[in-house]
Design a protein around this motif. Sequence first.
Motif, short mmCIF file in Angstrom:
data_model
loop_
_atom_site.label_atom_id
_atom_site.label_comp_id
_atom_site.label_asym_id
_atom_site.label_seq_id
_atom_site.Cartn_x
_atom_site.Cartn_y
_atom_site.Cartn_z
N GLY A 12 0.78 -1.23 0.00
CA GLY A 12 0.00 0.00 0.00
C GLY A 12 0.81 1.28 0.00
O GLY A 12 0.27 2.37 0.18
N THR A 13 2.12 1.18 -0.19
CA THR A 13 2.96 2.37 -0.28
C THR A 13 2.49 3.22 -1.45
O THR A 13 2.10 2.70 -2.49
N LYS A 14 2.52 4.52 -1.28
CA LYS A 14 2.19 5.41 -2.38
C LYS A 14 3.35 5.41 -3.36
O LYS A 14 4.43 5.88 -3.05
N LEU A 15 3.11 4.88 -4.54
CA LEU A 15 4.13 4.83 -5.59
C LEU A 15 4.41 6.23 -6.13
O LEU A 15 5.53 6.55 -6.51
N PHE A 16 3.37 7.04 -6.13
CA PHE A 16 3.48 8.43 -6.57
C PHE A 16 2.91 9.30 -5.48
O PHE A 16 1.69 9.43 -5.35
N ARG A 17 3.77 9.91 -4.67
CA ARG A 17 3.31 10.76 -3.57
C ARG A 17 2.86 12.13 -4.05
O ARG A 17 2.06 12.78 -3.40
N ASP A 18 3.44 12.56 -5.17
CA ASP A 18 3.15 13.92 -5.66
C ASP A 18 3.44 13.99 -7.15
O ASP A 18 3.86 13.00 -7.77
N ASP A 19 3.20 15.16 -7.71
CA ASP A 19 3.40 15.36 -9.14
C ASP A 19 4.87 15.23 -9.53
O ASP A 19 5.17 14.83 -10.66
N VAL A 20 5.78 15.54 -8.63
CA VAL A 20 7.21 15.40 -8.92
C VAL A 20 7.53 13.92 -9.19
O VAL A 20 8.26 13.60 -10.13
N ASP A 21 6.97 13.02 -8.37
CA ASP A 21 7.16 11.58 -8.59
C ASP A 21 6.59 11.16 -9.94
O ASP A 21 7.22 10.41 -10.69
N ARG A 22 5.40 11.64 -10.26
CA ARG A 22 4.76 11.26 -11.52
C ARG A 22 5.58 11.76 -12.71
O ARG A 22 5.77 11.04 -13.70
N LEU A 23 6.05 12.99 -12.63
CA LEU A 23 6.86 13.53 -13.72
C LEU A 23 8.17 12.78 -13.89
O LEU A 23 8.62 12.53 -15.01
N LEU A 24 8.78 12.38 -12.77
CA LEU A 24 10.00 11.56 -12.83
C LEU A 24 9.70 10.24 -13.53
O LEU A 24 10.44 9.83 -14.44
N PHE A 25 8.63 9.56 -13.14
CA PHE A 25 8.30 8.28 -13.75
C PHE A 25 8.06 8.44 -15.25
O PHE A 25 8.56 7.65 -16.06
N LEU A 26 7.32 9.48 -15.64
CA LEU A 26 7.05 9.69 -17.06
C LEU A 26 8.32 9.99 -17.84
O LEU A 26 8.48 9.53 -18.98
N ARG A 27 9.23 10.75 -17.25
CA ARG A 27 10.51 11.03 -17.91
C ARG A 27 11.29 9.74 -18.10
O ARG A 27 11.84 9.47 -19.18
N LEU A 28 11.33 8.89 -17.07
CA LEU A 28 12.03 7.61 -17.16
C LEU A 28 11.35 6.68 -18.17
O LEU A 28 12.02 5.96 -18.92
N LEU A 29 10.03 6.69 -18.18
CA LEU A 29 9.28 5.87 -19.14
C LEU A 29 9.59 6.30 -20.57
O LEU A 29 9.83 5.46 -21.44
N ALA A 30 9.59 7.60 -20.82
CA ALA A 30 9.89 8.10 -22.16
C ALA A 30 11.29 7.66 -22.60
O ALA A 30 11.48 7.20 -23.74
N PHE A 31 12.24 7.76 -21.70
CA PHE A 31 13.61 7.35 -22.02
C PHE A 31 13.68 5.86 -22.31
O PHE A 31 14.27 5.42 -23.30
N GLU A 32 13.04 5.06 -21.44
CA GLU A 32 13.10 3.60 -21.61
C GLU A 32 12.35 3.15 -22.85
O GLU A 32 12.75 2.19 -23.51
N ALA A 33 11.26 3.83 -23.19
CA ALA A 33 10.51 3.46 -24.39
C ALA A 33 11.39 3.61 -25.64
O ALA A 33 11.39 2.74 -26.51
N VAL A 34 12.15 4.68 -25.69
CA VAL A 34 13.06 4.88 -26.82
C VAL A 34 14.17 3.83 -26.77
O VAL A 34 14.46 3.17 -27.77
N ARG A 35 14.77 3.67 -25.61
CA ARG A 35 15.90 2.73 -25.46
C ARG A 35 15.49 1.30 -25.80
O ARG A 35 16.23 0.57 -26.46
N SER A 36 14.32 0.89 -25.35
CA SER A 36 13.88 -0.49 -25.52
C SER A 36 13.06 -0.73 -26.78
O SER A 36 12.67 -1.86 -27.06
N GLY A 37 12.75 0.32 -27.52
CA GLY A 37 11.96 0.15 -28.74
C GLY A 37 10.51 -0.16 -28.47
O GLY A 37 9.90 -0.96 -29.17
N TRP A 38 9.93 0.48 -27.45
CA TRP A 38 8.53 0.27 -27.12
C TRP A 38 7.68 1.31 -27.84
O TRP A 38 8.04 2.47 -27.94
N CYS A 39 6.53 0.88 -28.30
CA CYS A 39 5.52 1.77 -28.85
C CYS A 39 4.45 1.89 -27.76
O CYS A 39 3.65 0.97 -27.56
N VAL A 40 4.47 2.99 -27.02
CA VAL A 40 3.51 3.17 -25.92
C VAL A 40 2.18 3.63 -26.52
O VAL A 40 2.12 4.63 -27.24
N LEU A 41 1.12 2.88 -26.20
CA LEU A 41 -0.21 3.18 -26.72
C LEU A 41 -1.09 3.86 -25.69
O LEU A 41 -1.98 4.64 -26.06
#
Length: 185
Positions: A12-41
């Motif tokens: 039950g830990t909050k994975l995203f406590r605030d918008d800063v956490d969410r923005l960090l995750f999205l930045r990391l996701l964008a980077f990994e999508a390019v690196r791994s060749g993912w097409c995010v839908l």
Amino acid sequence: MSYHVTGKAVDGTKLFRDDVDRLLFLRLLAFEAVRSGWCVLAYTLMTTHYHLVLRLRRLTLSSGFQRLNSVYAREYNRAHGRRGALWHRRYFDAMLVSDGHLYEAIRYVALNAPRAGICATAEDWPWSSYGAAIGVQAKDLIVDEPALLSLFGTRHDEARKTLRAIVEEADPRVRLSQTRVRLRG
């Protein structure tokens, strides 16, 4: 190959406590999508978990999510002065084996926030790709919009309407049964 992937925080830990956490995750996701060749839908970030729908261009599901989740956990722990595991388990994935299954995963991801009672409609949740996909929010730079919209039509305006209709339909079983009848006929 398309997948619905979820990651959930431990106990039950909050994975995203605030918008800063969410923005960090999205930045990391964008980077990994390019690196791994993912097409995010599609994606949505909730409080204790996330959902992604993606298509693989290369066989990088495991390695990509191991990197994404481990980098996020280290940054999260550092930012919040905590130690230990952040993830309930590595991640969960389900292969989407048909177009219908893919549509339902996209619908499920879009409806996650309103079903949880944190917003009135799917397009109201700012931490979801759905609002941008139907054209009521700014373009989402993580989602491959042409790939997403091509699932729902050849013209973007019509595809957005079809996507919205599928997400908002009261009972998708009706559409699925009508589709089966048409295929047989």
